[in-house]
Design a protein around this motif. Structure first.
Motif, short mmCIF file in Angstrom:
data_model
loop_
_atom_site.label_atom_id
_atom_site.label_comp_id
_atom_site.label_asym_id
_atom_site.label_seq_id
_atom_site.Cartn_x
_atom_site.Cartn_y
_atom_site.Cartn_z
N SER A 229 0.94 -1.23 -0.04
CA SER A 229 -0.11 0.08 -0.05
C SER A 229 0.86 1.41 -0.25
CB SER A 229 -0.87 -0.11 1.11
OG SER A 229 -0.23 0.27 2.37
N HIS B 175 4.67 -1.19 2.85
CA HIS B 175 3.65 -0.04 3.05
C HIS B 175 4.35 1.21 3.28
CE1 HIS B 175 0.47 -3.03 3.82
NE2 HIS B 175 1.16 -3.72 4.51
N THR B 176 3.75 2.10 2.75
CA THR B 176 4.27 3.51 2.99
C THR B 176 3.24 4.43 3.62
OG1 THR B 176 3.70 4.69 1.10
CG2 THR B 176 5.57 3.36 0.77
N THR C 190 -5.31 1.98 6.40
CA THR C 190 -4.98 1.33 5.34
C THR C 190 -4.36 -0.18 5.36
OG1 THR C 190 -4.59 3.32 4.19
CG2 THR C 190 -4.13 1.34 3.01
N SER C 191 -4.77 -1.25 4.99
CA SER C 191 -4.41 -2.51 4.88
C SER C 191 -4.04 -3.21 6.11
CB SER C 191 -3.37 -2.29 3.88
OG SER C 191 -3.54 -2.05 2.58
N GLN D 110 8.76 -1.18 5.58
CA GLN D 110 7.77 -0.16 5.92
C GLN D 110 8.44 1.17 5.78
OE1 GLN D 110 4.66 -1.43 6.72
NE2 GLN D 110 5.60 -3.54 6.53
N PRO E 48 -1.26 2.08 8.77
CA PRO E 48 -1.05 0.83 7.70
C PRO E 48 -0.25 -0.45 7.82
CG PRO E 48 -0.78 3.41 6.80
CD PRO E 48 -0.85 3.33 8.28
N GLY E 49 -0.94 -1.54 7.69
CA GLY E 49 0.07 -2.62 7.42
C GLY E 49 0.32 -2.93 8.92
N ILE F 138 3.15 2.16 11.70
CA ILE F 138 3.07 1.37 10.28
C ILE F 138 3.71 0.25 10.46
CG2 ILE F 138 5.04 2.83 9.48
CD1 ILE F 138 3.83 3.00 6.85
N GLY F 139 3.21 -0.87 10.15
CA GLY F 139 3.87 -2.01 9.93
C GLY F 139 4.28 -2.82 11.23
N GLY G 251 7.12 -0.68 12.39
CA GLY G 251 7.84 -2.14 12.32
C GLY G 251 7.97 -2.92 13.40
#
Lengths: 216, 216, 216
Positions: free
Chosen positions: B133, B151-152, C130-131, B169, C148-149, C166-167, C185
């Protein structure tokens, strides 16, 4: 709609029942437990029966909903020892994307948000869990599992009873031996032998593991 | 349906052909290889032709299906040197979600399970691979790629020929220079210069990289 | 269609407006900012109004589109102090999958590509970005967010104002205290107390954090 049974009344059962509801192909007739001490009588609105009740139910189709690969295999063997022609269904969430020329074995669950790219072969009684993905030409042998948010590159082979935990990443071409656990968030850059617990960034085999060891 | 050609007959071709099948907009007429030694005659059910055959086919539309950004650019240039008006299609899997005001260049592939949030600009011949994403206002320059499960955050810019590998990530606001490789599972917290291989948690530039170096 | 207002005119607003467009349930009447110095007059094609204009608009329904949990809560309180019966909507992208028996509070946004498994309880003014995915029986308290992620196992509880970046990956059964930040992460294998910044593989609490500290 054909009636089926769900074996196992925990969280995994809850999510698989939801997949089956969305799949709209089978009717859940009940949830089977082998826990004699349970006082629960329902799971997701379906009656819970002790497995002693199975002969009366006269339903010979279903899926085992246990997250631990080894325990899942014991229950499958237990069912087949009593009902050798018992038929295991595949539970596939309609939001998943499955490429051309993929094979998915009986008793396997493909969760919501999964992508399986073309030419993958997934064995019997596997778990492809929420929002994970497999790239082209991957192989998951019987009773293996990938957890939520795990992703593989192409041509990855995951042997029997092995699990790839939440958020782990496996680059293309890797082979992971049987009865192995890849830890959460691991980044797998080299093939991993059988019967180990491996984790880290990059992923390293950290200690040996016996067949049937608990992993969750 | 318009006929198109796929350049490259490996795993990437397989997945892109599956995307095109689901996209239901183009008809694959054949797979083109520049490997004279190949004995394979078909890929996913489509005939494989050596590129010498191109003039006879009289099809001037298609996509290059090579995962390596540099090799993909060589093949694009090779095609354009012979057929300057060759037209490259975008292959977009229908399960992907693409926000408003996104631009996606010719020759770019958006795989299954991808989310691209609003106002992203993706150049020509990029790869936005399975279940990755991009958040709002991201930019991917020509011939760049993001791998499965990457993912960003928002306002990330990935320069030409750069790849973000599986499960990496990238937080918001980061810029990643051209011809750089971000390793599998990296967590990118600071911008990364061009022409380096960078990896780890957190991600650090580890060594220099020459234009055209293999990365997979 | 009912008219609503979006509070905050940045990237988060852009993505939430796109979700609302796809949701096709509400009509965006305008974007509200409290930044008197802004010279922008539109966001995604919708007029930007300073919040002084609110009484004139006579629209008492909407959502706060600010990524920072604490700032989002200040804006919610600001709105309610002026219009105590203001009603907050839930913005749910149609590509998301939401299991049975999930509760999602007012003011919460569920982004594209999200999977929320059965029996999750998500409070008010949360962000499920997102996701990302939540497994069964997870709880997100008010004003919390997952990026996200990010993925969680089952039975994870994320307390008020806490963010999972994120992640990040959170295994089953974990509790993350209030006002905490889990870094990008991170791999969360043990529960995390309140009011800390925690990150790494495995995730460790690295330093204390005050209520309202900026986290992005």
């Amino acid at each position: 709609m054909e009636e089926i049974l769900i074996f196992g009344g925990g969280g995994q059962a809850k999510v698989i029942i939801d997949t089956i509801r969305c799949q709209n192909k089978y009717k859940v007739a009940g949830v089977i437990t082998n826990d004699k001490s349970t006082t629960r009588t329902e799971c997701c609105g379906f009656p819970i029966y002790h497995e002693d009740k199975l002969p009366e139910l006269k339903i010979y189709k279903g899926i085992v909903a246990l997250g631990d690969n080894w325990r899942r295999s014991l229950e499958v063997n237990n069912i087949l020892s009593k009902f050798p022609s018992f038929e295991f269904i595949t539970a596939i969430h309609p939001s998943s994307v499955i490429g051309q020329d993929c094979k998915i074995g009986p008793g396997t669950w493909v969760a919501a948000g999964v992508v399986i790219n073309p030419s993958c072969t997934i064995g019997a009684h596997c778990v492809v869990n929420t929002s994970s993905s497999l790239d082209h030409d991957c192989v998951m042998k019987d009773f293996s599992s990938v957890a939520p948010g795990a992703h593989t590159g192409g041509n990855v082979t995951i042997y029997d009873f092995t699990t790839v935990s939440i958020g782990a990443q496996v680059i293309h071409g890797i082979t992971i031996g049987a009865h192995t656990v890849i830890g959460a968030g691991a980044v797998v850059l080299e093939s991993v032998p059988e019967r180990v617990v491996a984790y880290g960034v990059p992923c390293r085999a950290m200690h040996a593991r016996q067949i049937g060891d608990k992993y969750l």
